[in-house]
Scaffold this active site. Structure first.
Site, mmCIF file in Angstrom:
data_model
loop_
_atom_site.group_PDB
_atom_site.id
_atom_site.type_symbol
_atom_site.label_atom_id
_atom_site.label_comp_id
_atom_site.label_asym_id
_atom_site.label_seq_id
_atom_site.Cartn_x
_atom_site.Cartn_y
_atom_site.Cartn_z
ATOM 1 C CB ALA A 193 -0.921 -0.006 1.227
ATOM 2 C CB CYS A 323 25.936 3.137 7.018
ATOM 3 S SG CYS A 323 27.518 2.289 7.170
#
Length: 376
Positions: A193, A323
């Site tokens: 969605a 990261c």
């Protein structure tokens, strides 16, 4: 000063129609849609109306649509259903981590080679199917990092001819390109969605007609006994509303947004072409990509400080770098393409993106690069 949100492939801002629908729903009764009294029937009608809208968007019947909580749940449901008796799963290395890990957990994972744009090689699939039977073949309609579109029709035919079930991840492409689940014939198709401008935490699995789905979650008869647990009614209502916006009038809004997105990405590419040490990744032709996603590699500078620098200027983008996410694992997608994920940036636009947002990125990006390169 308004921010430029350019990570719409992760989650688009809520559409105004979705906000209005959710606000309207909050004034209605809260009741379990599995009950038989009037309040529950109001909820049930809302859920089924949303199911109809999602089904229309992808060319399915409402009975084929099973609502889930996420892409990951849809993927795991399909994988468990296909590999419930064990077996081999053929998966391209550019698939989502949820696909790779689910197949490795529930079956014997074998990876398929891809070309330089990240497309599955048809010859490698045929060779892998000839080498040993596969219970499941996993394919993507479009890659979530690079936006590259895959011509999956012939691959699905090959898999079915060999007796393999097929899972198709269509979550990046649906709502941005025309898609008809019946014509492709995948056994399981994953949707979500949030990439349509609907709430987070809602997904769907479209199950091929005539195929019985073994549930991943058990202990209840929700979703026609295919997924136990009380439905996320507010999220489902938002999902259905966004699907309705994109699917009505023969997809007029979808086509208009796709054109606008291509123009924005072209504006982005023209600007980025002026910057040294920045190159695009994925299909070169615009027709070979979804209209709203473009991935770049930045030489000499890692993505994490670039993201932080852009954020300081009010610009939000994504990177395949570990990261920049909750994971400590590298991006298998970019690694499979020979790209250093620690230097990648993905820019993606949505229904609310304007040329001014692209200008904001193109203004901030060279400043951030200059600042970081001066520190080397």
């Amino acid at each position: 000063m308004p921010r430029a949100f350019l990570d719409c492939a992760s989650a688009e801002p809520l559409r105004p129609e979705v906000v209005a629908a959710v606000q309207s729903w909050l004034t209605l009764p809260q009741a379990d849609p599995g009950r038989g009294y009037e309040e529950a029937l109001i909820v049930r009608r809302a859920v089924e109306s949303a199911r109809d809208a999602v089904a229309r968007l992808v060319g399915a019947t409402p009975r084929q649509v099973v609502f889930t909580s996420s892409i990951a749940e849809s993927v795991n449901t399909a994988v468990v259903a296909a590999l419930r008796d064990g077996g081999r799963a053929l998966v391209a290395a550019v698939e989502r981590a949820s696909v790779l890990e689910a197949c490795a957990t529930w079956g014997d994972l074998a990876t398929l080679s891809v070309d330089g744009d990240g497309r599955v090689n048809a010859e490698s699939l045929d060779a892998a199917l000839a080498e040993a039977p596969a219970a499941l073949v996993c394919l993507q309609l479009a890659n979530h990092e690079t936006g590259t579109l895959l011509d999956v029709a012939a691959l699905i035919e090959s898999a079915h001819a060999a007796g393999s079930a097929v899972h198709l991840d269509a979550s990046v492409a649906v709502g941005h390109v025309e898609f008809d689940v019946a014509s492709l014939g995948a056994d399981y198709t994953t949707l979500c969605a949030e990439t349509l401008g609907a709430p987070l935490g809602v997904g769907a699995l479209v199950v091929r007609k005539g195929l019985r789905l073994t549930p991943l979650l058990v202990g209840g008869d929700q979703e026609r006994a295919r997924r136990a647990g009380l439905e996320n009614v507010v999220g489902i209502l938002g999902f259905g509303t966004a699907a309705g916006v994109l699917g009505d009038d023969d997809g007029a809004v979808l086509h208009a947004e796709a054109r606008a997105h291509r123009e924005l990405i072209e504006q982005l590419e023209r600007g980025v072409a002026e910057f040294q040490g920045v190159r695009a990744v994925g299909a070169r032709s615009a027709s070979g990509r979804v209209p709203h996603v473009r991935c770049f590699v930045v030489e000499g500078v890692e993505a994490e400080p670039v993201l932080l620098g852009l954020d300081r200027y009010g610009v939000s983008v994504h990177s395949g770098s570990a990261c920049s996410s909750e994971s400590l694992e590298r991006s298998e997608v970019l690694a499979a393409l020979g790209v250093d994920e620690d230097h990648s940036l993905r820019v993606s636009v949505g229904w609310s993106t304007t040329p001014a947002d692209i200008d904001a990125f193109l203004t901030a990006f060279p400043k951030v690069l200059a600042e970081l390169r001066s520190l080397r």
